[in-house]
Enzyme design. Sequence first.
Site, mmCIF file in Angstrom:
data_model
loop_
_atom_site.group_PDB
_atom_site.id
_atom_site.type_symbol
_atom_site.label_atom_id
_atom_site.label_comp_id
_atom_site.label_asym_id
_atom_site.label_seq_id
_atom_site.Cartn_x
_atom_site.Cartn_y
_atom_site.Cartn_z
ATOM 1 N N ASP A 1 2.630 5.815 -6.656
ATOM 2 C CA ASP A 1 3.841 5.771 -5.832
ATOM 3 C C ASP A 1 5.112 5.769 -6.670
ATOM 4 O O ASP A 1 6.168 6.211 -6.197
ATOM 5 C CB ASP A 1 3.814 4.527 -4.933
ATOM 6 C CG ASP A 1 2.767 4.655 -3.842
ATOM 7 O OD1 ASP A 1 2.271 3.620 -3.361
ATOM 8 O OD2 ASP A 1 2.427 5.799 -3.479
ATOM 9 N N HIS B 1 0.867 -1.192 0.000
ATOM 10 C CA HIS B 1 0.000 0.000 0.000
ATOM 11 C C HIS B 1 0.900 1.238 0.000
ATOM 12 O O HIS B 1 1.767 1.359 -0.858
ATOM 13 C CB HIS B 1 -0.927 -0.094 1.216
ATOM 14 C CG HIS B 1 -2.020 0.928 1.301
ATOM 15 N ND1 HIS B 1 -2.400 1.753 0.283
ATOM 16 C CD2 HIS B 1 -2.849 1.237 2.338
ATOM 17 C CE1 HIS B 1 -3.393 2.530 0.673
ATOM 18 N NE2 HIS B 1 -3.697 2.248 1.921
ATOM 19 N N HIS C 1 -2.138 -2.190 -9.543
ATOM 20 C CA HIS C 1 -3.159 -1.567 -8.697
ATOM 21 C C HIS C 1 -4.362 -2.498 -8.627
ATOM 22 O O HIS C 1 -4.708 -3.149 -9.595
ATOM 23 C CB HIS C 1 -3.592 -0.202 -9.269
ATOM 24 C CG HIS C 1 -4.276 0.654 -8.254
ATOM 25 N ND1 HIS C 1 -5.610 0.526 -7.959
ATOM 26 C CD2 HIS C 1 -3.784 1.618 -7.437
ATOM 27 C CE1 HIS C 1 -5.921 1.406 -7.017
ATOM 28 N NE2 HIS C 1 -4.844 2.077 -6.678
HETATM 29 C C1 SDX Z 1 -1.394 2.333 -3.329
HETATM 30 O O1 SDX Z 1 -6.065 0.780 -3.257
HETATM 31 C C2 SDX Z 1 -5.602 1.952 -3.452
HETATM 32 O O2 SDX Z 1 -6.278 2.830 -3.955
HETATM 33 C C3 SDX Z 1 -4.173 2.187 -3.007
HETATM 34 C C4 SDX Z 1 -3.591 3.519 -3.443
HETATM 35 C C5 SDX Z 1 -4.250 4.660 -2.744
HETATM 36 O O3 SDX Z 1 -4.240 5.773 -3.279
HETATM 37 O O4 SDX Z 1 -4.716 4.463 -1.586
HETATM 38 O O5 SDX Z 1 -3.744 3.669 -4.840
HETATM 39 C C6 SDX Z 1 -2.101 3.632 -3.108
HETATM 40 O O6 SDX Z 1 -1.303 1.552 -2.419
HETATM 41 C C7 SDX Z 1 -0.870 1.999 -4.697
HETATM 42 C C8 SDX Z 1 -0.297 0.552 -4.778
HETATM 43 C C9 SDX Z 1 1.115 0.590 -4.155
HETATM 44 N N1 SDX Z 1 1.634 -0.796 -4.050
HETATM 45 C C10 SDX Z 1 2.655 -1.230 -4.822
HETATM 46 O O7 SDX Z 1 3.158 -0.558 -5.714
HETATM 47 C C11 SDX Z 1 3.158 -2.633 -4.478
HETATM 48 C C12 SDX Z 1 3.297 -3.465 -5.759
HETATM 49 N N2 SDX Z 1 1.956 -3.704 -6.308
HETATM 50 C C13 SDX Z 1 1.389 -5.025 -6.133
HETATM 51 O O8 SDX Z 1 1.648 -5.570 -4.845
HETATM 52 C C14 SDX Z 1 -0.056 -5.113 -6.595
HETATM 53 O O9 SDX Z 1 -0.122 -4.545 -7.845
HETATM 54 C C15 SDX Z 1 -1.158 -4.509 -5.749
HETATM 55 C C16 SDX Z 1 -1.108 -4.981 -4.358
HETATM 56 C C17 SDX Z 1 -1.076 -3.025 -5.792
HETATM 57 C C18 SDX Z 1 -2.496 -4.925 -6.384
HETATM 58 O O10 SDX Z 1 -2.517 -6.278 -6.348
HETATM 59 P P1 SDX Z 1 -3.819 -7.128 -6.718
HETATM 60 O O11 SDX Z 1 -4.905 -6.308 -7.296
HETATM 61 O O12 SDX Z 1 -4.152 -7.982 -5.551
HETATM 62 O O13 SDX Z 1 -3.304 -7.964 -7.932
HETATM 63 P P2 SDX Z 1 -2.428 -9.225 -7.779
HETATM 64 O O14 SDX Z 1 -1.380 -9.043 -6.720
HETATM 65 O O15 SDX Z 1 -3.338 -10.398 -7.666
HETATM 66 O O16 SDX Z 1 -1.688 -9.224 -9.186
HETATM 67 C C19 SDX Z 1 -2.271 -9.848 -10.295
HETATM 68 C C20 SDX Z 1 -1.092 -10.487 -11.017
HETATM 69 C C21 SDX Z 1 -0.273 -11.395 -10.109
HETATM 70 O O17 SDX Z 1 0.323 -12.359 -10.933
HETATM 71 P P3 SDX Z 1 -0.119 -13.905 -10.700
HETATM 72 O O18 SDX Z 1 0.205 -14.183 -9.237
HETATM 73 O O19 SDX Z 1 -1.625 -13.923 -10.978
HETATM 74 O O20 SDX Z 1 0.724 -14.660 -11.684
HETATM 75 O O21 SDX Z 1 -0.176 -9.453 -11.443
HETATM 76 C C22 SDX Z 1 1.056 -9.622 -10.744
HETATM 77 C C23 SDX Z 1 0.811 -10.538 -9.568
HETATM 78 O O22 SDX Z 1 2.001 -11.269 -9.249
HETATM 79 N N3 SDX Z 1 1.471 -8.309 -10.226
HETATM 80 C C24 SDX Z 1 2.723 -7.924 -10.140
HETATM 81 C C25 SDX Z 1 2.669 -6.630 -9.612
HETATM 82 N N4 SDX Z 1 1.398 -6.286 -9.385
HETATM 83 C C26 SDX Z 1 0.658 -7.350 -9.775
HETATM 84 N N5 SDX Z 1 3.883 -8.550 -10.443
HETATM 85 C C27 SDX Z 1 5.013 -7.844 -10.231
HETATM 86 N N6 SDX Z 1 5.042 -6.577 -9.721
HETATM 87 C C28 SDX Z 1 3.889 -5.953 -9.414
HETATM 88 N N7 SDX Z 1 3.921 -4.720 -8.903
#
Ligand code: SDX
Length: 372
Positions: free
Chosen positions: A313, A223, A262
């Site tokens: 971010d 997050h 996201h």
């Molecule tokens: C913020 O919710 C909000 O609005 C938050 C926010 C706000 O203003 O409050 O926007 C602020 O928190 C932005 C997000 C910051 N976090 C990061 O940058 C951390 C990295 N991001 C990931 O952890 C991920 O993208 C999430 C947590 C943000 C979202 O994850 P989801 O929706 O649960 O999606 P997922 O993890 O299930 O991903 C789907 C697929 C997966 O692959 P598989 O396991 O299905 O093979 O995409 C891949 C993930 O591994 N993936 C990534 C990735 N994000 C998704 N792979 C590598 N790097 C990434 N960043």
Amino acid sequence: ATTEPRIFKGLAGVPVDVTAISMVNSDTNSLLYRGYPVQQLATRCSVEQVALLLWDGELPTPERLAEFQLEERSNRALAPNVLRAVDDLPLTTHPMDVCRTAVSILGANDMDAGSNSTAHNLRKARHLFAQLPAIVAYDQRRRHGLALVEPRNDLDYTENFLYMTFGAVPEPEVVAAFRTSLVLYAEHSFNASTFAARVIASTLSDMHSAVTGAIGALKGPLHGGANEAVMYTFDEIGTPDRVAAWLDETLASKRKVMGFGHRVYKHGDSRVPTMRAAMVTMLEHFDRPDLLEMYMNLEEAMAARTGILPNVDYPTGPAYHVMGFDTETFTPIFVAARVIGWTAHVSEQLAANALIRPLSVYVGAAQRDLPA
Ligand code: SDX
């Protein structure tokens, strides 16, 4: 046989309430604060105007804004027991833990701590908004052995935030980029930290407890903690020419790349174009073509290999870095801005409350008795 109820892990895609505060639209890749596109607010409004818009539902009249500026400026200074509490924390304490601790002291100090009235909660929101920059600024300075810088009431919120951190007001271009980041960070519907605040508010606990819980949620690297993690990623990569090799290795080990992806936006984060422009301006202003190359290389490599796009971010990290903020100070800056959204959502939750208490499906041991 009874059909197994469906589990919505992470509440992904599950609408759990209505809100009138902001609209995140993945299809149109847009974000509205009380109906206004955030891209317009982020380049044309002050943080104070956006805070009143999110709390009150309307942009302030000149009179309302002047009244709020007076109140905000006269409530910036930290009480002695807050400064003592921060000073008592080891210098190695993560700044998010410093924020969480300081907010608890602010709650203890609040003369309306026991009241959950709308008026008292909005006043608590305004005071938290006014005091968080002083906490964030002081914690960065104390880690560098620098003395507290008292707030200046002749400066607006954004200029004063920078002044308390660095002891001087930077050039207008830097102030403008910082202001844009704060407006973009202010609110984002039911993200994890905002929802945490609403869960706590729904039990009729208090505003400071809700904000303390939200800070705990925002700290996580999935997050808010992602903005500081972006800089750690750049340090780990080393030089821009090593991006491709680093990314292959990272994706192969199923590690997440911080600042990308996201839960809601699947075609890119609506705030990125605005923050990216501000970041490019900052990297040019501080003459850091190396950082710009690193940023571009990783953005392109991620798009080429995964199609996963940056979130807000990603551009914020490098911008805060060249402004002079410590990396571990980045997420506390996010706290100072997002306290607006958290407190607006606490008020909205209480205005039409329902205790937030979901179900679970039991998969543990079948019933059994203790041995005789
Ligand atoms: C913020 O919710 C909000 O609005 C938050 C926010 C706000 O203003 O409050 O926007 C602020 O928190 C932005 C997000 C910051 N976090 C990061 O940058 C951390 C990295 N991001 C990931 O952890 C991920 O993208 C999430 C947590 C943000 C979202 O994850 P989801 O929706 O649960 O999606 P997922 O993890 O299930 O991903 C789907 C697929 C997966 O692959 P598989 O396991 O299905 O093979 O995409 C891949 C993930 O591994 N993936 C990534 C990735 N994000 C998704 N792979 C590598 N790097 C990434 N960043």
